[in-house]
Design a protein around this motif. Structure first.
Motif, PDB file in Angstrom:
ATOM      1  N   ASN A  56     -35.286   8.354  22.325  1.00  0.00           N
ATOM      2  CA  ASN A  56     -34.749   7.247  23.617  1.00  0.00           C
ATOM      3  C   ASN A  56     -33.582   7.955  24.242  1.00  0.00           C
ATOM      4  O   ASN A  56     -32.428   7.946  23.411  1.00  0.00           O
ATOM      5  CB  ASN A  56     -34.288   6.030  22.790  1.00  0.00           C
ATOM      6  CG  ASN A  56     -33.655   5.182  23.844  1.00  0.00           C
ATOM      7  OD1 ASN A  56     -34.223   5.058  24.808  1.00  0.00           O
ATOM      8  ND2 ASN A  56     -32.595   4.323  23.238  1.00  0.00           N
ATOM      9  N   VAL A  81     -33.246  -0.918  21.998  1.00  0.00           N
ATOM     10  CA  VAL A  81     -33.389   0.109  21.113  1.00  0.00           C
ATOM     11  C   VAL A  81     -34.138  -0.472  19.860  1.00  0.00           C
ATOM     12  O   VAL A  81     -34.859   0.052  19.076  1.00  0.00           O
ATOM     13  CB  VAL A  81     -31.946   0.371  20.672  1.00  0.00           C
ATOM     14  CG1 VAL A  81     -31.984   1.412  19.398  1.00  0.00           C
ATOM     15  CG2 VAL A  81     -31.330   1.173  21.956  1.00  0.00           C
ATOM     16  N   HIS A  97     -32.567   8.897  18.923  1.00  0.00           N
ATOM     17  CA  HIS A  97     -31.766   8.017  19.563  1.00  0.00           C
ATOM     18  C   HIS A  97     -30.313   8.586  20.000  1.00  0.00           C
ATOM     19  O   HIS A  97     -29.726   9.048  19.256  1.00  0.00           O
ATOM     20  CB  HIS A  97     -31.632   6.573  18.954  1.00  0.00           C
ATOM     21  CG  HIS A  97     -30.798   5.715  19.805  1.00  0.00           C
ATOM     22  ND1 HIS A  97     -31.060   5.204  20.947  1.00  0.00           N
ATOM     23  CD2 HIS A  97     -29.383   4.977  19.362  1.00  0.00           C
ATOM     24  CE1 HIS A  97     -30.048   4.381  21.341  1.00  0.00           C
ATOM     25  NE2 HIS A  97     -29.183   4.252  20.355  1.00  0.00           N
ATOM     26  N   VAL A 135     -31.429   0.687  14.693  1.00  0.00           N
ATOM     27  CA  VAL A 135     -32.201   2.009  14.586  1.00  0.00           C
ATOM     28  C   VAL A 135     -31.970   2.280  13.015  1.00  0.00           C
ATOM     29  O   VAL A 135     -33.061   2.493  12.289  1.00  0.00           O
ATOM     30  CB  VAL A 135     -31.733   3.141  14.972  1.00  0.00           C
ATOM     31  CG1 VAL A 135     -32.415   4.333  14.741  1.00  0.00           C
ATOM     32  CG2 VAL A 135     -32.128   2.994  16.698  1.00  0.00           C
ATOM     33  N   HIS A 142     -34.998   8.393  11.029  1.00  0.00           N
ATOM     34  CA  HIS A 142     -34.261   8.392  12.291  1.00  0.00           C
ATOM     35  C   HIS A 142     -33.237   9.498  12.413  1.00  0.00           C
ATOM     36  O   HIS A 142     -32.807   9.956  11.436  1.00  0.00           O
ATOM     37  CB  HIS A 142     -33.709   7.069  12.673  1.00  0.00           C
ATOM     38  CG  HIS A 142     -32.587   6.656  11.764  1.00  0.00           C
ATOM     39  ND1 HIS A 142     -32.675   6.078  10.757  1.00  0.00           N
ATOM     40  CD2 HIS A 142     -31.268   7.224  11.683  1.00  0.00           C
ATOM     41  CE1 HIS A 142     -31.598   5.709   9.711  1.00  0.00           C
ATOM     42  NE2 HIS A 142     -30.538   6.778  10.432  1.00  0.00           N
TER      43      HIS A 142
END
Length: 296
Positions: A56, A81, A97, A135, A142
């Motif tokens: 992202n 998100v 992210h 997230v 992640h």
């Protein structure tokens, strides 16, 4: 391996599309193809593409406007998100992210580490921190990368703005008490590529929050001096404006910005072997590209 890059037309997204092509099948979208604040659209796209990794690089980044567009800032930087993280979890994908130095208040003397408490001072920073939380809570696999002062060959960054303003004005007032590490978008993309390569080889990496920015640390005023000096020495511009050093308080803005945006990047070096980006090496190329596109 399949990778969905969200925000393909941004400063970082363009570099990611180019650099990741040799590693994976790339599915790249921008807001025209995917509005991440639309949960159904996000779910449909992710189900369609079936990525192993979602990167992202999309965000609401209008720092000044965010205080007047609170709902829109959170719609993109938090809700969008969250939807991406949920979609990633639903298909067992990893999410990478991109976040910001603006999650910190800037009051610390030393560079900020990942362990330091986040205390954003404006709506943009608050919305980005909220997105980080989504997230972390939703998708265990992640990587969150906080970066700072991003610049590239595209317009709408500090380098391009300085070059344009410098040709229109004989004098510019530049803030000289905010410190940070200018970050070339290509260097940040290289860092992400390195993480993706390790994930591709091992099937996992050390998940979590990381900092990545450029080196050495400078003030905006110092950064502007270097930009203009190089462009003038290479005869790319015909004049250098007089630069006036001012304080943050003297800058006409209603938004509080961190005085200290320096990020401690030790963790990403220790876990992934990734060094801080040397923005001074990238800057000449960026200036040349910007002037070629829009001669001064």
């Amino acid at each position: 391996m399949r990778i969905l890059i969200v925000g393909k037309n941004g400063q970082l997204g363009r570099h990611l599309v180019e650099k990741l092509n040799c590693l994976a099948v790339i599915c790249a979208v921008d807001i025209q193809e995917l509005d991440i604040s639309d949960q159904l659209a996000v779910n449909n796209r992710v189900q369609q593409d079936q990525p192993d990794i979602i990167i992202n690089a999309a965000a609401y980044t209008a720092v000044e406007q965010a205080d007047n567009e609170v709902e829109q800032a959170f719609k993109v930087n938090n809700d969008g998100v969250k939807f991406l993280a949920q979609a990633a979890k639903n298909i067992g994908a990893v999410i990478i992210h991109i976040s910001t130095d603006y999650v910190f208040d800037g009051s610390k003397i030393l560079p900020y580490s990942e362990m330091d408490a986040a205390l954003p001072q404006n709506v943009y920073g608050k919305s980005k921190l909220a997105g980080e939380g989504e997230v972390i809570q939703i998708c265990p696999e992640h990587i969150i990368i906080r970066t700072a002062w991003l610049f590239s060959e595209q317009s709408n960054n500090f380098v391009s703005t300085m070059l344009k303003l410098g040709q229109k004005h004989n004098e510019l007032s530049i803030v000289d008490d905010q410190w940070g590490g200018p970050t070339y978008a290509g260097d940040l993309a290289d860092a992400i590529v390195h993480i993706v390569e390790q994930f591709k080889q091992a099937g996992t990496v050390d998940w979590g929050v990381y900092h990545f920015s450029g080196w050495p640390h400078v003030t905006w005023y110092q950064f502007a001096q270097i930009i203009f000096n190089y462009a003038y020495e290479q005869k790319m511009i015909n004049k250098v404006p007089k630069l006036l050093s001012i304080s943050s308080k003297a800058y006409p803005s209603n938004v509080n910005r961190p005085v200290n945006s320096r990020l401690n990047c030790t963790k990403i070096k220790e876990r992934f072997g990734i060094d801080m980006g040397d923005w001074a090496k990238a800057l000449p190329h960026v200036i040349e590209q910007l002037i070629d596109k829009d001669p001064m």
